[in-house]
Design a protein around this motif. Structure first.
Motif, PDB file in Angstrom:
ATOM      1  N   LYS A  46      -5.465  -0.270   0.503  1.00 37.42           N
ATOM      2  CA  LYS A  46      -6.406  -0.123   1.625  1.00 37.42           C
ATOM      3  C   LYS A  46      -7.439   0.953   1.309  1.00 37.42           C
ATOM      4  CE  LYS A  46      -3.387   1.149   4.703  1.00 37.42           C
ATOM      5  NZ  LYS A  46      -2.771   1.505   5.999  1.00 37.42           N
ATOM      6  N   GLY A  47      -8.697   0.663   1.625  1.00 37.54           N
ATOM      7  CA  GLY A  47      -9.749   1.662   1.523  1.00 37.54           C
ATOM      8  C   GLY A  47     -10.136   2.135   2.917  1.00 37.54           C
ATOM      9  N   ARG A  48     -11.134   2.989   2.997  1.00 35.73           N
ATOM     10  CA  ARG A  48     -11.621   3.460   4.292  1.00 35.73           C
ATOM     11  C   ARG A  48     -12.318   2.318   5.022  1.00 35.73           C
ATOM     12  NH1 ARG A  48     -15.757   6.540   3.896  1.00 35.73           N
ATOM     13  NH2 ARG A  48     -15.606   7.286   6.028  1.00 35.73           N
ATOM     14  N   LYS A  55     -18.544   5.990  -8.297  1.00 27.96           N
ATOM     15  CA  LYS A  55     -17.244   6.281  -7.688  1.00 27.96           C
ATOM     16  C   LYS A  55     -16.097   6.032  -8.662  1.00 27.96           C
ATOM     17  CE  LYS A  55     -14.523   5.218  -3.556  1.00 27.96           C
ATOM     18  NZ  LYS A  55     -14.638   4.970  -2.123  1.00 27.96           N
ATOM     19  N   GLY A  58     -10.914   7.543  -4.611  1.00 27.02           N
ATOM     20  CA  GLY A  58     -11.114   7.548  -3.158  1.00 27.02           C
ATOM     21  C   GLY A  58      -9.890   8.101  -2.452  1.00 27.02           C
ATOM     22  N   ILE A  59     -10.112   8.542  -1.225  1.00 29.38           N
ATOM     23  CA  ILE A  59      -9.059   9.186  -0.429  1.00 29.38           C
ATOM     24  C   ILE A  59      -8.981   8.495   0.928  1.00 29.38           C
ATOM     25  CG2 ILE A  59      -8.392  11.349   0.711  1.00 29.38           C
ATOM     26  CD1 ILE A  59     -10.157  12.737  -1.505  1.00 29.38           C
ATOM     27  N   TRP A  69      -8.792  -1.820  -1.247  1.00 30.17           N
ATOM     28  CA  TRP A  69      -8.914  -0.973  -2.443  1.00 30.17           C
ATOM     29  C   TRP A  69      -8.396  -1.785  -3.625  1.00 30.17           C
ATOM     30  CZ3 TRP A  69     -11.538   3.188  -3.700  1.00 30.17           C
ATOM     31  CH2 TRP A  69     -11.214   3.886  -4.857  1.00 30.17           C
ATOM     32  N   GLN A  98      -0.331  -2.029  -6.542  1.00 27.25           N
ATOM     33  CA  GLN A  98      -0.465  -2.252  -5.098  1.00 27.25           C
ATOM     34  C   GLN A  98      -0.983  -3.666  -4.913  1.00 27.25           C
ATOM     35  OE1 GLN A  98      -1.611   1.610  -2.545  1.00 27.25           O
ATOM     36  NE2 GLN A  98      -3.289   0.855  -3.760  1.00 27.25           N
ATOM     37  N   SER A 145       0.866  -1.176   0.000  1.00 27.49           N
ATOM     38  CA  SER A 145       0.000   0.000   0.000  1.00 27.49           C
ATOM     39  C   SER A 145       0.907   1.232   0.000  1.00 27.49           C
ATOM     40  CB  SER A 145      -0.869  -0.037   1.262  1.00 27.49           C
ATOM     41  OG  SER A 145      -1.178   1.264   1.705  1.00 27.49           O
ATOM     42  N   THR A 146       0.646   2.179  -0.872  1.00 26.97           N
ATOM     43  CA  THR A 146       1.489   3.398  -0.876  1.00 26.97           C
ATOM     44  C   THR A 146       1.336   4.142   0.454  1.00 26.97           C
ATOM     45  OG1 THR A 146      -0.274   4.655  -1.973  1.00 26.97           O
ATOM     46  CG2 THR A 146       1.456   3.718  -3.394  1.00 26.97           C
ATOM     47  N   ASN A 147       0.168   4.043   1.091  1.00 23.81           N
ATOM     48  CA  ASN A 147       0.012   4.694   2.399  1.00 23.81           C
ATOM     49  C   ASN A 147       0.953   4.083   3.432  1.00 23.81           C
ATOM     50  OD1 ASN A 147      -2.069   6.387   1.490  1.00 23.81           O
ATOM     51  ND2 ASN A 147      -3.217   6.133   3.390  1.00 23.81           N
ATOM     52  N   ILE A 150      -4.386   8.530  -2.265  1.00 25.13           N
ATOM     53  CA  ILE A 150      -5.424   8.722  -3.288  1.00 25.13           C
ATOM     54  C   ILE A 150      -5.319   7.634  -4.351  1.00 25.13           C
ATOM     55  CG2 ILE A 150      -6.316  10.284  -5.075  1.00 25.13           C
ATOM     56  CD1 ILE A 150      -5.306  12.629  -3.427  1.00 25.13           C
ATOM     57  N   GLY A 151      -6.451   7.055  -4.673  1.00 24.64           N
ATOM     58  CA  GLY A 151      -6.532   6.085  -5.767  1.00 24.64           C
ATOM     59  C   GLY A 151      -7.507   6.601  -6.803  1.00 24.64           C
TER      60      GLY A 151
HETATM   61  C1  BTN Z   1     -11.702   4.701  -0.083  1.00 24.55           C
HETATM   62  O1  BTN Z   1     -12.465   5.298  -0.844  1.00 24.55           O
HETATM   63  O2  BTN Z   1     -12.096   3.748   0.599  1.00 24.55           O
HETATM   64  C2  BTN Z   1     -10.281   5.174   0.027  1.00 24.55           C
HETATM   65  C3  BTN Z   1      -9.419   4.547  -1.031  1.00 24.55           C
HETATM   66  C4  BTN Z   1      -7.986   5.018  -1.005  1.00 24.55           C
HETATM   67  C5  BTN Z   1      -7.117   4.224  -1.934  1.00 24.55           C
HETATM   68  C6  BTN Z   1      -5.731   4.772  -2.054  1.00 24.55           C
HETATM   69  S1  BTN Z   1      -4.795   4.009  -3.327  1.00 24.55           S
HETATM   70  C7  BTN Z   1      -3.367   4.818  -2.768  1.00 24.55           C
HETATM   71  C8  BTN Z   1      -3.393   4.786  -1.259  1.00 24.55           C
HETATM   72  N1  BTN Z   1      -2.840   3.531  -0.773  1.00 24.55           N
HETATM   73  C9  BTN Z   1      -3.742   2.765  -0.188  1.00 24.55           C
HETATM   74  O3  BTN Z   1      -3.535   1.635   0.294  1.00 24.55           O
HETATM   75  N2  BTN Z   1      -4.938   3.372  -0.192  1.00 24.55           N
HETATM   76  C10 BTN Z   1      -4.862   4.682  -0.812  1.00 24.55           C
END
Ligand code: BTN
Length: 243
Positions: A46-48, A114, A117-118, A53, A42, A18-20, A137-138
């Protein structure tokens, strides 16, 4: 060969989990504000709210490290900063007839579906303010999961490098605006794109789900709704759905 985006502190990776997560590690080791982690693939995006994601090749996956030095209660406002930067960036690639919307707290919708996502995460608090904030951000450029949208499906041909370069510039300039003027200009601009404002929506919280009218965004970023009995309620975190 794909163009390398013009970003001063860019970490480009072929693949990461995950870039995060990668950006969090860099921040822990002292990476500077403005550092961007960009991955072509990736494998554990990961999403929220603990969601995965889905990370198809050709889409944009990036995380920006910021060190705003602001109290933890204000940090959530940065996801609105990021959402607006996304709108400004994506709008410049799209035909005018495509409808762009923002769904609270921070999904970007194209024609109601959609497309980006952030995910905002913070790293180790130093006193009252996080040491670093990671804005992940994806953007679905080439492909999207079932029911979601992509730029390609709307006829837009672009690359993650081209999108990232513009997104970075817009992010940094709106971030500076936020630092200088606070949340209100961002909040007002965000509301221009608010999806379903004035309509009845379904709000899902951990222990309850209810229907209410979406009436605005509070000064701290909370969702403001009007309940069927006329009472106003502010929702700090949760999921919303159209009825
Ligand atoms: C969402 O809408 O649930 C948030 C999605 C965020 C996805 C991005 S992709 C780049 C960064 N790395 C991750 O693992 N998640 C975010």
């Amino acid at each position: 060969m794909e163009l390398r985006p013009d970003i001063p502190k860019l970490v480009e990776l072929d693949e990461t989990g995950s870039t995060n997560d990668h950006a969090c590690q860099l921040a822990l080791h002292g990476a500077k504000e403005g550092t961007v982690v960009w991955a072509h693939r990736q494998i554990a995006g990961k999403g929220r709210q603990g969601n995965t994601w889905t990370s198809f090749e050709g889409n944009l996956y990036m995380s920006l490290i910021l060190c705003p030095g602001r109290p933890v209660q204000e940090i959530g406002q940065l996801s609105f900063v990021a959402a607006l930067a996304l709108v400004e960036t994506i709008r410049s690639f799209l035909p005018a007839q495509v409808d762009i919307g923002l769904k609270w707290p921070n999904d970007l919708l194209l024609n109601g579906k959609k497309a980006a996502g952030i995910l905002l995460e913070t790293e180790a608090a130093a006193g009252d303010s996080p040491q670093a904030v990671i804005i992940g951000i994806g953007v679905n450029i080439k492909a999207a999961p079932e029911g979601a949208n992509s730029l390609a499906s709307l006829g837009v041909e672009t690359t993650s490098a081209a999108l990232l370069e513009k997104l970075y510039k817009n992010l940094m300039s709106l971030y500076r605006l936020w630092l200088d003027t606070g949340f209100d200009p961002i909040r007002k601009e965000w509301l221009r794109y608010a999806h379903n404002i004035g309509n009845m929506i379904s709000v899902r919280l951990p222990r309850e789900t209810f229907t209410a009218k979406f009436i605005g965004i509070a000064h701290d970023g909370a969702l403001q709704v009007e309940m069927p009995d006329g009472m106003r309620r502010d929702i700090a975190s949760g999921e919303v759905f159209a009825l």
